[in-house]
Design a protein around this motif. Sequence first.
Motif, PDB file in Angstrom:
ATOM      1  N   ARG A  82      -9.357   1.314  -9.514  1.00  0.00           N
ATOM      2  CA  ARG A  82      -9.305   2.184  -8.335  1.00  0.00           C
ATOM      3  C   ARG A  82      -8.140   1.811  -7.429  1.00  0.00           C
ATOM      4  O   ARG A  82      -7.455   2.681  -6.880  1.00  0.00           O
ATOM      5  N   GLN A  86      -4.372   3.170  -7.751  1.00  0.00           N
ATOM      6  CA  GLN A  86      -3.955   4.444  -7.186  1.00  0.00           C
ATOM      7  C   GLN A  86      -3.551   4.323  -5.721  1.00  0.00           C
ATOM      8  O   GLN A  86      -2.967   5.243  -5.161  1.00  0.00           O
ATOM      9  N   LEU A  87      -3.882   3.193  -5.107  1.00  0.00           N
ATOM     10  CA  LEU A  87      -3.665   3.030  -3.673  1.00  0.00           C
ATOM     11  C   LEU A  87      -2.562   2.032  -3.335  1.00  0.00           C
ATOM     12  O   LEU A  87      -1.935   2.149  -2.282  1.00  0.00           O
ATOM     13  N   ARG A 131      -1.991   5.970   2.419  1.00  0.00           N
ATOM     14  CA  ARG A 131      -3.265   5.597   1.812  1.00  0.00           C
ATOM     15  C   ARG A 131      -3.842   4.331   2.435  1.00  0.00           C
ATOM     16  O   ARG A 131      -4.705   3.674   1.852  1.00  0.00           O
ATOM     17  N   GLU A 132      -3.384   3.981   3.634  1.00  0.00           N
ATOM     18  CA  GLU A 132      -3.843   2.741   4.262  1.00  0.00           C
ATOM     19  C   GLU A 132      -5.348   2.735   4.510  1.00  0.00           C
ATOM     20  O   GLU A 132      -6.032   1.733   4.251  1.00  0.00           O
ATOM     21  N   TRP A 190     -11.341   0.340   0.390  1.00  0.00           N
ATOM     22  CA  TRP A 190     -11.443  -0.301  -0.917  1.00  0.00           C
ATOM     23  C   TRP A 190     -11.574  -1.821  -0.780  1.00  0.00           C
ATOM     24  O   TRP A 190     -12.363  -2.455  -1.485  1.00  0.00           O
ATOM     25  N   VAL A 227       0.831  -1.199   0.000  1.00  0.00           N
ATOM     26  CA  VAL A 227       0.000   0.000   0.000  1.00  0.00           C
ATOM     27  C   VAL A 227       0.870   1.256   0.000  1.00  0.00           C
ATOM     28  O   VAL A 227       1.893   1.320   0.694  1.00  0.00           O
ATOM     29  N   ASP A 278      -7.647   4.442   2.972  1.00  0.00           N
ATOM     30  CA  ASP A 278      -8.356   4.355   1.695  1.00  0.00           C
ATOM     31  C   ASP A 278      -8.336   2.926   1.162  1.00  0.00           C
ATOM     32  O   ASP A 278      -9.339   2.431   0.639  1.00  0.00           O
ATOM     33  N   PHE A 279      -7.183   2.256   1.307  1.00  0.00           N
ATOM     34  CA  PHE A 279      -7.103   0.878   0.824  1.00  0.00           C
ATOM     35  C   PHE A 279      -7.993  -0.035   1.660  1.00  0.00           C
ATOM     36  O   PHE A 279      -8.620  -0.955   1.132  1.00  0.00           O
TER      37      PHE A 279
END
Length: 204
Positions: free
Chosen positions: A91, A94-95, A30-31, A37, A26, A33-34
């Motif tokens: 998506r 990006q993460l 951005r953890e 996701w 990751v 956000d991931f």
Amino acid sequence: MNAGTSFPVLVGVTSNPVTVTVAFHVVPGREADFHSWGWALLGASAQQPGFLGGGVLVDGEAEWHVVYRFASEGAALAWENSSTRAQLDTRAAQLAQETGRRRVRGSKAWFEAQTPTPATPAPPSKWKLWFVNMSAVFPPVLLFNVTVLPYLDSLNALIRTLLLCLSVTALVTWILMPRLQRFFRKWLYPPLQALRGRHKRRTA
């Protein structure tokens, strides 16, 4: 779902189920956000025929695993080749970067893979987001007002304002905000940091 319980639930037993574990590295900062996701992917997986369960597992600072289980290899491949999965993978690019994938048939590997996983972290308080946004916007606005705008008096006010907005939003979006999110991530997402701490203690 209560914190500390796991999403993975076996809703059926078949003769030849398949468990897929996908590893990701990751992007720092951005953890959260991931994490969101991963649960979105599992929610979409749950709508597919043959889905038996899944989970999002943390392994260290940047290594994460998404685990999902289908009743057969064909059902798993149908999901992996679907347009919905392709959109979700776009998506994810990006993460994080996918670093490995493992497929195991049978039930034993499924039970061995399960680790309690908390619910998705709650979003930060609005006042925290306001503080981070102000920290990102104020410095470039002040800088442009002091160093650039005095030389643009001859321009129309609309053009001056447009130039200011374009410059500031570019700096905030690509330079300042990513760094501030990384700097304040423990403050913004304390549940995610607690999750990491528990994982490290279990590993130790």
